[in-house]
Design a protein around this motif. Structure first.
Motif: not given
Length: 167
Positions: A154-158
């Motif tokens: 999720f962090r990478a996606d954001g």
């Protein structure tokens, strides 16, 4: 990032030591209360998580073993290909690998996974996993690893979305 395999090895060693101790000290299926809502209870799981497939007729021993071995190999290759800045992802993969191999050893040697940690969750209605199914160090490492993997994703996606919005 293969240097993170030390964490997998640490999980594996801790898992196997605690399982040997549980086998030596605990009577199967007899709860040993430690603190309120926490018991040590030796149990044997022939299935997957939450004893899914436990009554599958025996094929699950080798089927789940093959799956765990294959996934551990895939995750280890992924781990070795990570960049130096992907520490959270490396930790998550290392935890999952260590846990998967720990339970794989049990399946191959004993035909079941040795579980011994039992938690009662007073906030959950009695009909829903109370007590929580018994688990072990390997299960805990897999669970934490998966949560960290999701967080990293999720962090990478954001981050990807934010950077592409600036362009």
């Amino acid at each position: 990032m293969a240097r993170w395999l030390w964490l997998s090895l640490a999980v594996l060693v801790l898992d196997q030591i605690t399982k040997v101790l549980a086998l030596g000290w605990l009577t199967p299926y007899l709860p040993y209360p430690v603190i309120p809502n926490f018991n040590l209870t030796l149990m044997f799981n022939e299935g997957a998580a939450f004893s899914v497939l436990a009554d599958a007729g025996g094929w699950q021993r080798w089927g789940l073993s093959a799956f765990a071995a294959g996934m551990s190999l895939v995750l280890a290759v992924w781990l070795t290909r990570l960049g130096s800045g992907e520490r959270l992802l490396a930790v998550s993969l290392a935890l999952i690998i260590g846990g998967a191999v720990g339970n794989l050893i049990d399946r191959v040697l004993y035909g079941h996974v040795i579980d011994f940690v039992q938690v009662y969750l007073p906030v959950i209605p009695l009909a829903l996993f109370n007590p929580w199914p018994a688990f072990n160090i390997a299960d805990s490492a897999i669970s934490v690893g998966v949560m960290l993997l999701l967080f990293a994703s999720f962090r990478a996606d954001g981050t990807a979305r934010t950077s592409s919005a600036r362009d």
